[in-house]
Design a protein around this motif. Structure first.
Motif, PDB file in Angstrom:
ATOM      1  N   LEU A 280      -4.822   5.233  -2.692  1.00 40.86           N
ATOM      2  CA  LEU A 280      -5.295   6.149  -3.740  1.00 40.86           C
ATOM      3  C   LEU A 280      -5.116   7.617  -3.361  1.00 40.86           C
ATOM      4  N   THR A 281      -4.770   7.882  -2.097  1.00 43.10           N
ATOM      5  CA  THR A 281      -4.460   9.272  -1.717  1.00 43.10           C
ATOM      6  C   THR A 281      -3.198   9.767  -2.428  1.00 43.10           C
TER       7      THR A 281
ATOM      8  N   SER B  34      -9.322  -2.680   4.727  1.00 42.54           N
ATOM      9  CA  SER B  34      -8.108  -2.432   5.515  1.00 42.54           C
ATOM     10  C   SER B  34      -8.063  -0.963   5.909  1.00 42.54           C
ATOM     11  N   THR B  35      -7.042  -0.601   6.635  1.00 45.19           N
ATOM     12  CA  THR B  35      -6.888   0.809   7.055  1.00 45.19           C
ATOM     13  C   THR B  35      -6.060   1.613   6.059  1.00 45.19           C
ATOM     14  N   TYR B  36      -5.619   0.963   4.978  1.00 43.74           N
ATOM     15  CA  TYR B  36      -4.721   1.629   4.027  1.00 43.74           C
ATOM     16  C   TYR B  36      -5.521   2.264   2.892  1.00 43.74           C
ATOM     17  N   ARG B  37      -5.086   3.461   2.475  1.00 42.03           N
ATOM     18  CA  ARG B  37      -5.749   4.191   1.398  1.00 42.03           C
ATOM     19  C   ARG B  37      -4.693   4.686   0.396  1.00 42.03           C
TER      20      ARG B  37
ATOM     21  N   TYR C 126      -9.671   0.405  -4.948  1.00 42.19           N
ATOM     22  CA  TYR C 126     -10.520   0.857  -3.831  1.00 42.19           C
ATOM     23  C   TYR C 126     -11.205  -0.336  -3.162  1.00 42.19           C
ATOM     24  N   ASP C 127     -11.763  -1.237  -3.973  1.00 42.79           N
ATOM     25  CA  ASP C 127     -12.435  -2.424  -3.419  1.00 42.79           C
ATOM     26  C   ASP C 127     -11.453  -3.329  -2.687  1.00 42.79           C
TER      27      ASP C 127
ATOM     28  N   GLU D 169       0.991   3.932  -3.096  1.00 41.56           N
ATOM     29  CA  GLU D 169       0.665   5.344  -2.871  1.00 41.56           C
ATOM     30  C   GLU D 169       1.768   6.257  -3.394  1.00 41.56           C
TER      31      GLU D 169
ATOM     32  N   ALA E 218       0.827  -1.210   0.000  1.00 42.79           N
ATOM     33  CA  ALA E 218       0.000   0.000   0.000  1.00 42.79           C
ATOM     34  C   ALA E 218       0.858   1.256   0.000  1.00 42.79           C
TER      35      ALA E 218
ATOM     36  N   PHE F 171      -8.662  -2.537  -1.042  1.00 39.19           N
ATOM     37  CA  PHE F 171      -8.171  -2.007   0.234  1.00 39.19           C
ATOM     38  C   PHE F 171      -9.267  -1.513   1.174  1.00 39.19           C
ATOM     39  N   LYS F 172     -10.534  -1.570   0.767  1.00 39.56           N
ATOM     40  CA  LYS F 172     -11.589  -0.960   1.587  1.00 39.56           C
ATOM     41  C   LYS F 172     -11.769  -1.648   2.941  1.00 39.56           C
TER      42      LYS F 172
END
Length: 519
Positions: A441-442, A436-439, A430-431, A309, A305, A433-434
């Motif tokens: 796409l930021t 998990s706590t990781y994002r 998005y689907d 990013e 992740a 990692f949704k």
């Protein structure tokens, strides 16, 4: 290899100043499409079939099968040559002389190149990478040098120039492979490697008593790949087929579009493609294909992740930089590269649009690289079907957009196509990692201050182009370049201040590797 590419780039730039747009359009689009179509249809399926599986096989039968590419190439050259001569629009002989000779020569060059197919497959199967690089580099440089000489001294020859250069290219390519194998076969190195072919005679078609001429399993595999080849070729060369068969652009516009397209794609080939290839392997090794995020090792998920990013941030900033500064410096770049033939007319607008397209290419490359590394087989098959539908949609949109906005329509259609693919990949990420706590796409959200600097730089360089470029002399051009350099420096300094995490990532992942290679 890089040196040969630089030399070729320079020779091509020199040649452009002696040629008309129409001649470049006929050569780079019409005749090159004939050559690439013949070669692709004649050999692609054979290459894929004969390079599948182990190198331990009956190479006599494989070589026999590969020689079938030559009669197949003769058939396609004759059939497509007749189409090119009698069904397509023939260019005005006073503008582009000797078109018929060009069609014959490009078809013949495809057949000559197919004579080296057994050598090429043997070399690829046994990882003779340097041979491929050297052979292709020599053939391309030989072609460029001959083209420059003939263009300077015999410009009235028209398509004869490019016909002779293309024949030289194919001949040099085949001769390089033949010379290598003449020296290699029977040598101590070949014996040490237990090379499966001992003599040059074994590289010719051979009948074996009480055995079939070819391996029928390979032959049926070739037929399976061959059925896919038509579709793949249409999708790969879609733009050129639309130009050639639907007459949406004249030959001059085709020539300018092809040059701009090749220039713009340099960034994708030299910057984005190596990043995609390297990190596809990384994601495929760190995360297990087909498993959801909860079933993966959480340390590996965190690492993937974080890298995704930062990769998204990196390619986004590269793409934004090219888009912002490409807008104001497209005309100057084309004028330096190809003179007024490129910098006047549609050329600058094409390159400006391509600068925007580079941003789409940058984001799509990384998002798809992650997506392909994680998709299970069923998801890949489903995505291939979506890609097929998208490709046909792209061809239809290209046709209508070119009627509406000329050659720029092709780039707008490409932007639309890439936008849909990016949306699909972003939805997948998005689907994934949704839960998990990781994002990651930021990474597609740069700092607001950096965006402001980009906007200011775009405005300043845009006005600079209006006041100083490109018909006001070299002093004005230097002022325009200086303005761009100052804005670029301000942008880089802002990146260092606002994207410290990214800078550390670039230093650790890329600069450290470069330093290691240097030492």
């Amino acid at each position: 290899q890089v040196l040969f590419r630089v030399v070729t780039f320079g020779l091509n730039a020199f040649t452009l100043r002696y040629l008309s747009r129409e001649l470049i359009g006929v050569v780079n689009v019409r005749l090159t499409l004939l050559y690439s179509t013949v070669v692709f249809l004649a050999r692609e399926a054979f290459r894929r079939a004969c390079l599948s599986g182990s190198t331990k096989r009956n190479w006599t039968k494989t070589i026999n099968l590969l020689w079938l590419t030559v009669p197949l190439g003769v058939f396609w050259s004759i059939f497509l040559g007749l189409v090119w001569l009698h069904l397509l629009e023939v260019p005005d002989p006073s503008v582009v002389p000797h078109y018929q000779a060009g069609v014959v020569a490009f078809g013949l060059s495809a057949i000559i190149e197919l004579l080296g197919e057994p050598f090429w497959v043997l070399a690829q199967a046994h990882l003779f990478v340097r041979l491929k690089v050297i052979a292709e580099s020599f053939s391309v440089v030989s072609k460029c040098i001959l083209t420059v000489i003939l263009v300077v001294f015999y410009p009235q020859w028209g398509l004869y120039i490019f016909s002779l250069a293309q024949l030289l290219y194919a001949s040099v390519l085949v001769v390089c492979y033949v010379i290598y194998f003449v020296m290699f076969l029977g040598s101590p190195e070949a014996t040490k490697k237990s090379f499966p072919v001992a003599r040059m005679k074994a590289l010719l078609p051979n009948l074996v008593e009480d055995e079939t001429f070819v391996n029928w399993k390979e032959a049926w595999l070739t037929w399976s790949f061959f059925k896919q080849s038509f579709l793949k070729q249409i999708l790969t060369e879609g733009e050129r087929y639309v130009m050639t068969f639907l007459n949406v652009l004249n030959f001059g516009d085709q020539g300018v579009y092809d040059i701009v397209n090749n220039l713009g794609s340099l960034v994708a080939r030299f910057i984005f493609l190596p990043i995609e290839e390297s990190f596809y392997v990384f994601f495929a090794k760190v995360l297990e294909r087909g498993k959801n995020v909860k079933d993966q090792k959480q340390d590996d998920v965190a690492m993937a992740a974080n890298v995704l990013e930062l990769l998204l941030k990196l390619v986004l900033l590269i793409g934004l930089t090219i888009t912002v500064f490409g807008y104001a410096y497209s005309q100057l770049a084309l004028d330096i590269y190809g003179g007024s033939m490129l910098s006047s007319g549609t050329g600058p607008d094409l390159l400006r649009c391509y600068s925007l397209y580079v941003l789409f290419l940058a984001i799509n490359g990384v998002t798809e690289c992650f997506t392909f590394a994680l998709m299970c087989e069923e998801e890949v098959d489903r995505y291939n079907f979506v890609m097929l539908a998208l490709s046909f949609t792209f061809l239809c949109i290209s046709y209508f957009l070119t009627h509406w906005h000329g050659s720029i329509g092709f780039i707008l259609a490409n932007c639309f196509n890439m936008g849909i693919r990016i949306a699909h990949s972003i939805h997948y990420i998005y689907d994934y990692f949704k839960e998990s706590t990781y994002r990651p796409l930021t990474g597609l959200l740069p700092s607001l201050f950096l965006i402001l600097v980009y906007i200011i730089s775009g405005v300043i360089t845009g006005f600079s182009e209006i006041f100083f470029c490109c018909d006001k002399g070299w002093m004005a051009r230097l002022i325009h370049i200086s303005m761009g350099a100052l804005c670029f420096a301000a942008t880089i300094v802002t990146m260092f201040c606002t994207e410290t995490k990214l800078i550390h990532f670039v230093r650790s992942q890329f600069l450290s590797r470069y330093m290691k290679k240097g030492t």
